[in-house]
Design a protein around this motif. Structure first.
Motif, PDB file in Angstrom:
ATOM      1  N   PRO A  13       0.825  -1.217   0.000  1.00  0.00           N
ATOM      2  CA  PRO A  13       0.000   0.000   0.000  1.00  0.00           C
ATOM      3  C   PRO A  13       0.853   1.258   0.000  1.00  0.00           C
ATOM      4  O   PRO A  13       0.393   2.302   0.433  1.00  0.00           O
ATOM      5  N   LEU A  14       2.097   1.163  -0.462  1.00  0.00           N
ATOM      6  CA  LEU A  14       3.017   2.296  -0.298  1.00  0.00           C
ATOM      7  C   LEU A  14       2.589   3.569  -1.026  1.00  0.00           C
ATOM      8  O   LEU A  14       2.704   4.652  -0.461  1.00  0.00           O
ATOM      9  N   VAL A  16      -0.335   4.717  -1.540  1.00  0.00           N
ATOM     10  CA  VAL A  16      -1.388   5.325  -0.733  1.00  0.00           C
ATOM     11  C   VAL A  16      -0.804   5.924   0.541  1.00  0.00           C
ATOM     12  O   VAL A  16      -1.129   7.038   0.956  1.00  0.00           O
ATOM     13  N   LEU A  17       0.103   5.173   1.143  1.00  0.00           N
ATOM     14  CA  LEU A  17       0.716   5.604   2.396  1.00  0.00           C
ATOM     15  C   LEU A  17       1.495   6.900   2.193  1.00  0.00           C
ATOM     16  O   LEU A  17       1.416   7.837   2.989  1.00  0.00           O
ATOM     17  N   LYS A  18       2.232   6.972   1.094  1.00  0.00           N
ATOM     18  CA  LYS A  18       3.035   8.167   0.812  1.00  0.00           C
ATOM     19  C   LYS A  18       2.146   9.370   0.500  1.00  0.00           C
ATOM     20  O   LYS A  18       2.458  10.499   0.897  1.00  0.00           O
ATOM     21  N   LYS A  20      -0.872   9.809   1.661  1.00  0.00           N
ATOM     22  CA  LYS A  20      -1.467  10.181   2.947  1.00  0.00           C
ATOM     23  C   LYS A  20      -0.470  11.011   3.772  1.00  0.00           C
ATOM     24  O   LYS A  20      -0.827  12.005   4.391  1.00  0.00           O
ATOM     25  N   ASN A  43      -6.251   3.504  -6.190  1.00  0.00           N
ATOM     26  CA  ASN A  43      -6.120   3.577  -4.730  1.00  0.00           C
ATOM     27  C   ASN A  43      -5.805   4.990  -4.263  1.00  0.00           C
ATOM     28  O   ASN A  43      -6.392   5.482  -3.297  1.00  0.00           O
ATOM     29  N   VAL A  47      -8.116   7.570  -1.919  1.00  0.00           N
ATOM     30  CA  VAL A  47      -7.696   8.117  -0.628  1.00  0.00           C
ATOM     31  C   VAL A  47      -7.661   9.646  -0.686  1.00  0.00           C
ATOM     32  O   VAL A  47      -8.043  10.322   0.281  1.00  0.00           O
TER      33      VAL A  47
ATOM     34  N   ARG B 216      -9.148  -6.331  -7.029  1.00  0.00           N
ATOM     35  CA  ARG B 216      -7.944  -6.307  -6.191  1.00  0.00           C
ATOM     36  C   ARG B 216      -8.154  -7.031  -4.856  1.00  0.00           C
ATOM     37  O   ARG B 216      -7.478  -6.750  -3.866  1.00  0.00           O
ATOM     38  N   ARG B 224      -5.103  -4.797   6.688  1.00  0.00           N
ATOM     39  CA  ARG B 224      -3.989  -3.844   6.612  1.00  0.00           C
ATOM     40  C   ARG B 224      -4.489  -2.422   6.356  1.00  0.00           C
ATOM     41  O   ARG B 224      -4.134  -1.498   7.086  1.00  0.00           O
ATOM     42  N   ASP B 225      -5.333  -2.262   5.322  1.00  0.00           N
ATOM     43  CA  ASP B 225      -5.778  -0.925   4.958  1.00  0.00           C
ATOM     44  C   ASP B 225      -6.651  -0.314   6.043  1.00  0.00           C
ATOM     45  O   ASP B 225      -6.643   0.893   6.249  1.00  0.00           O
TER      46      ASP B 225
END
Lengths: 72, 366
Positions: A13-14, A16-18, A20, A43, A47, B216, B224-225
């Motif tokens: 999920p990087l 999205v994480l970045k 965010k 994704n 977000v 997906r 996790r999400d």
């Protein structure tokens, strides 16, 4: 000044994480996210939109440039 | 409802429905789908391990990869990429398989077992979530296996082509060595001998692979999400699988439907199909699967789908899982309904330590 996030080649999920992270650190700036897969495009868009941004997608060769602006 | 949300609910529901149907048509109880078990059966069919009761080329696995491959081309999302810590992913694949074969199931079968009333799967689910939580901690502190790069299309086609080759081996079942059997081994009894018809299993796999690529769907990604960014998209699929399997099993009982194997809702810890009730190791086995899946970027099902969609790193993780299954059985690390061998306990602890090291030692360079 827009803040740029390069999430090309990163897997879930990087991206999205970045995104965010960038949103939290720069709540008033325009955020530009570079991604190279449809999955990341979807994704990151989701977000950003859920954080009150409107997203404009530019297709470059083999990658996407997501311009996320506050408000709609 | 948004189109995207319909897709994820639908994917989960179809997986759940097919899981119940495949049992009625011959798959082992509470094992309509199990990515880990089925890859283990493939390892056995290829003679990589000698556990005679779990050897069969499961068409579901081939179908999932090929279904995702087709979906990738249809949706113009197919993308040859790789080169993100490939060898690390191979070993993570091995460890995820070791953990899964201690619990006796991947995250997907865990939900299917839970839908059959197997409370051991609930213990495992708590372990799975704990493992994911540790993985999320690493993600938050900068864990990253590095960027993938574009690869040649040929590389991305390798695993799908191997899957077609396996299908041919399944159908033709060639015999090179009449005395010892082989190159392909099929179980004469046990779970490996219980399977739905090839065409049915293949179509089920294709359907799941196609839908899972579109939506997906990922059994580890949901939790996790949610923990990471309170995003509830993927967890919908997770819930849909459980709900449909649960309702399906109960309906089969209420309506008095019988099949080759008849699924049932049977609440309890003891006497569950292809399961054991050693709580600590159900917990820790799935904790290893949870943590390993987060480090890999997705659960075993997701790895198959990503591999079908052109991700060569995921293809290597899949191969790691198949080799991991061979190692598990050859080194006496795999549990069985009789219980958990001592070697398995060392392997799970060792696997957790290695995963912690992978999580701690792979950070993005500033």
């Amino acid at each position: 000044m827009a803040v740029e996030v390069d999430a090309r080649g990163l897997s879930c999920p990087l991206p999205v994480l970045k995104t965010k992270e960038a949103i939290t650190k720069n709540p008033n700036e325009e955020i530009i996210v570079l991604v190279d897969s449809q999955v990341s495009k979807k994704n990151v868009t989701r977000v950003a939109e859920s954080n009150g941004y409107s997203v404009k997608v530019e297709m470059l060769e083999d990658e996407f440039r997501l311009k996320c602006k506050k408000g709609d | 409802m948004k189109k995207e949300n319909i897709l994820i609910w639908l994917s989960g529901a179809v997986v759940g429905l097919l899981a119940v149907l495949l049992v009625l048509f011959g798959n082992p109880l509470n094992m309509g789908f199990c990515i880990a078990c089925f890859e283990r059966d493939i390892a056995g069919a290829l003679g990589l391990h000698r556990a005679a009761v779990v050897q069969y080329i499961r068409p579901e696995i081939l179908g999932i990869v090929l279904g995702a491959f087709i979906a990738g081309y249809v949706g113009k999302e197919f993308r040859p990429e790789g080169g993100s810590s490939t060898i690390t992913r191979f070993f993570l694949g091995i460890l995820v398989m070791v953990g899964a074969l201690v619990f006796l199931g991947c995250p997907l079968r865990m939900m299917i077992r839970l839908g059959g009333g197997d409370l051991n799967a609930l213990v495992a689910l708590i372990g799975f979530i704990a493992g994911i939580a540790v993985g999320v901690y690493f993600l938050k502190s900068g864990f990253d296996l590095g960027r993938a790069r574009e690869q040649r299309t040929f590389s991305a086609w390798v695993l799908p082509i191997v899957m077609v080759g396996l299908l041919l081996l399944l159908i033709l079942a060639p015999v090179f060595n009449p005395d010892a059997g082989g190159p392909i081994f099929f179980s004469a009894e046990g779970p490996g001998a219980q399977h739905a018809a090839v065409a049915l299993a293949l179509i089920a796999g294709l359907l799941v692979g196609y839908l899972a690529q579109r939506s997906r769907l990922c059994l580890a990604g949901g939790t996790r999400d949610w923990l990471l960014i309170k995003d509830s998209y993927l967890i919908k699929g997770f819930i849909a699988i459980l709900a449909v399997v649960l309702i399906g099993n109960i309906l089969v009982g209420v309506l008095g439907i019988t099949g080759v194997n008849t699924p049932a809702f049977n609440l309890g810890f003891e006497g569950q199909p292809v399961a054991h009730a050693v709580h600590l190791w159900n917990f820790l086995g799935m904790a290893l699967v949870g943590l390993g899946s987060i480090l890999l970027g997705g659960c075993p099902l997701r790895q198959l789908v990503l591999a079908g969609n052109g991700n060569t790193d995921s293809a290597v993780a899949v191969l790691g899982m198949i080799i991991g299954a061979a190692i598990s059985h050859n080194f006496m690390l795999a549990a069985s309904p009789k219980g958990v061998p001592d070697f398995a306990k060392y392997a799970v602890i060792g696997g957790l330590i290695i995963c912690l090291a992978v999580g701690a030692l792979n950070r993005e360079k500033a």
